[in-house]
Design a protein around this motif. Sequence first.
Motif, short mmCIF file in Angstrom:
data_model
loop_
_atom_site.label_atom_id
_atom_site.label_comp_id
_atom_site.label_asym_id
_atom_site.label_seq_id
_atom_site.Cartn_x
_atom_site.Cartn_y
_atom_site.Cartn_z
N LEU A 1 0.85 -1.19 0.00
CA LEU A 1 0.00 0.00 0.00
C LEU A 1 0.89 1.25 0.00
O LEU A 1 1.80 1.35 0.82
CB LEU A 1 -0.89 0.03 1.25
N ASP A 2 0.63 2.16 -0.91
CA ASP A 2 1.42 3.38 -0.99
C ASP A 2 1.40 4.13 0.34
O ASP A 2 0.34 4.33 0.94
CB ASP A 2 0.87 4.31 -2.09
N GLY A 3 2.58 4.52 0.79
CA GLY A 3 2.69 5.35 2.00
C GLY A 3 2.66 4.59 3.30
O GLY A 3 2.80 5.18 4.37
N VAL A 4 2.45 3.26 3.25
CA VAL A 4 2.39 2.47 4.48
C VAL A 4 3.74 1.78 4.69
O VAL A 4 4.24 1.08 3.81
CB VAL A 4 1.26 1.43 4.42
N LYS A 5 4.31 1.97 5.88
CA LYS A 5 5.62 1.40 6.20
C LYS A 5 5.46 0.11 7.01
O LYS A 5 4.40 -0.11 7.61
CB LYS A 5 6.44 2.42 7.02
N PRO A 6 6.52 -0.73 7.04
CA PRO A 6 6.45 -1.96 7.84
C PRO A 6 6.06 -1.69 9.29
O PRO A 6 6.60 -0.79 9.93
CB PRO A 6 7.88 -2.51 7.75
N GLY A 7 5.09 -2.47 9.78
CA GLY A 7 4.66 -2.36 11.17
C GLY A 7 3.65 -1.28 11.46
O GLY A 7 3.15 -1.18 12.59
N GLU A 8 3.32 -0.44 10.47
CA GLU A 8 2.37 0.67 10.71
C GLU A 8 0.93 0.19 10.82
O GLU A 8 0.15 0.75 11.59
CB GLU A 8 2.47 1.71 9.59
N MET A 9 0.59 -0.85 10.05
CA MET A 9 -0.78 -1.38 10.10
C MET A 9 -0.86 -2.54 11.09
O MET A 9 0.15 -3.16 11.44
CB MET A 9 -1.22 -1.87 8.72
N VAL A 10 -2.07 -2.82 11.52
CA VAL A 10 -2.31 -3.96 12.40
C VAL A 10 -3.59 -4.67 11.96
O VAL A 10 -4.54 -4.03 11.48
CB VAL A 10 -2.39 -3.54 13.89
N PHE A 11 -3.59 -5.99 12.06
CA PHE A 11 -4.79 -6.78 11.79
C PHE A 11 -5.10 -7.64 13.00
O PHE A 11 -4.20 -8.01 13.77
CB PHE A 11 -4.57 -7.71 10.59
N ASP A 12 -6.37 -8.00 13.16
CA ASP A 12 -6.72 -9.07 14.08
C ASP A 12 -7.15 -10.27 13.24
O ASP A 12 -7.33 -10.17 12.02
CB ASP A 12 -7.79 -8.66 15.09
N GLY A 13 -7.28 -11.42 13.89
CA GLY A 13 -7.58 -12.64 13.16
C GLY A 13 -8.91 -12.60 12.44
O GLY A 13 -9.02 -13.07 11.30
N ALA A 14 -9.92 -12.03 13.08
CA ALA A 14 -11.26 -12.00 12.47
C ALA A 14 -11.27 -11.18 11.18
O ALA A 14 -11.90 -11.56 10.19
CB ALA A 14 -12.26 -11.41 13.47
N THR A 15 -10.53 -10.06 11.19
CA THR A 15 -10.48 -9.21 9.99
C THR A 15 -9.71 -9.91 8.87
O THR A 15 -10.13 -9.87 7.70
CB THR A 15 -9.84 -7.85 10.34
N LEU A 16 -8.59 -10.54 9.21
CA LEU A 16 -7.84 -11.31 8.20
C LEU A 16 -8.73 -12.39 7.59
O LEU A 16 -8.74 -12.59 6.37
CB LEU A 16 -6.62 -11.97 8.84
N ALA A 17 -9.45 -13.11 8.45
CA ALA A 17 -10.34 -14.17 7.97
C ALA A 17 -11.39 -13.60 7.01
O ALA A 17 -11.65 -14.18 5.94
CB ALA A 17 -11.02 -14.87 9.14
N ASP A 18 -11.97 -12.48 7.36
CA ASP A 18 -13.01 -11.88 6.51
C ASP A 18 -12.45 -11.39 5.17
O ASP A 18 -13.14 -11.42 4.15
CB ASP A 18 -13.72 -10.74 7.25
N ILE A 19 -11.20 -10.94 5.17
CA ILE A 19 -10.56 -10.57 3.89
C ILE A 19 -10.40 -11.80 3.02
O ILE A 19 -10.73 -11.80 1.83
CB ILE A 19 -9.18 -9.89 4.14
#
Length: 341
Positions: free
Chosen positions: A110-128
């Motif tokens: 993703l443009d402008g996003v650096k390593p470690g800046e975003m966070v996911f939880d398991g439920a959101t990953l599963a829904d993706i």
Amino acid sequence: MNFFKTIVAAGLVAASTSAFSLQATAADITGAGATFPFPVYSKWADAYKKETGNGLNYQSIGSGGGIKQIQAKTVTFGASDMPLKAEQLEKDGFVQWPMVMGAIVPVVNLDGVKPGEMVFDGATLADIYLGKITKWDDPAIKKLNPKVNLPSTAIAVVRRSDGSGTTFNFTNYLSKVSADWKSKVGEGTAVEWPVGVGAKGNEGVSANISQTKNSIGYVEYAYAKQNKLTYTGMVNSAGKSVQPTVPAFQAAAANADWSKAPGYYVILTNQPGDASWPITAATFILMHKEPTDKAASAEAIKFFKWAFEKGAKMAEDLDYIPMPASVVKQIEKTWSADIKS
């Protein structure tokens, strides 16, 4: 050091865009399987050859392929991040043990996003990965990442196309944190993916993420670092946001009780503890109890013994977790008791 330089330094040749093997000679130890440990096996093999003159021909083809090849007796050892259960080991006449531990991380482009800046939880990953969340600015992702400028674009989902132990651990984790995922997809080295573009090996997923804007995938952490991919943080089972670091992987691995597990069958996903990384995994070696080529089997054991004794620092340099000394002693007893030489 990027991944290409690492494989060249280890004396590797590309068999295809997604499978790599060490240059072989007639006397080399032969193995095949998991791509998850390939960076550390390569590093060990390079150092071992310099020290002993003996080489390792390891085909990084995925855990499913490694299991098939050792079953077919076309290699001296197979490697898999999905451990086989005791009854399967008995049926196939295999000995199994953990060689090293590591971690699986979500990666994004993703443009402008650096390593470690975003966070996911398991439920959101599963829904993706279920195709229920399709845009980057979905409320569920925004809630977890209020300070990140998320585009209103479609998420390009990338997953494995081959039989994969990385996929087994990733889908095992999703099955633990999402009832929807467990009932609709479940866990395995290969699953019926609801969405996404498939790529072969951790190598292929890494390349696909690098080349595809607005994408998401999952890889072993060494691949994320070596390919300079944008990894994300995760919310663990204790509800804490954690970054993929060796202490976080060690915190999860510390929960393992190897001594009581038949065939060392231990899964390290979604472990308790405030500091635990939620998608931690071990990678395993499979060998025949009664090898057809006892000399080749003995040479392979010498390599693994050397790796346990001298390879810990090399593993740590690539952010893998060496097996504890007490477990190594137990594994060496298993070799003596179960593999006929």
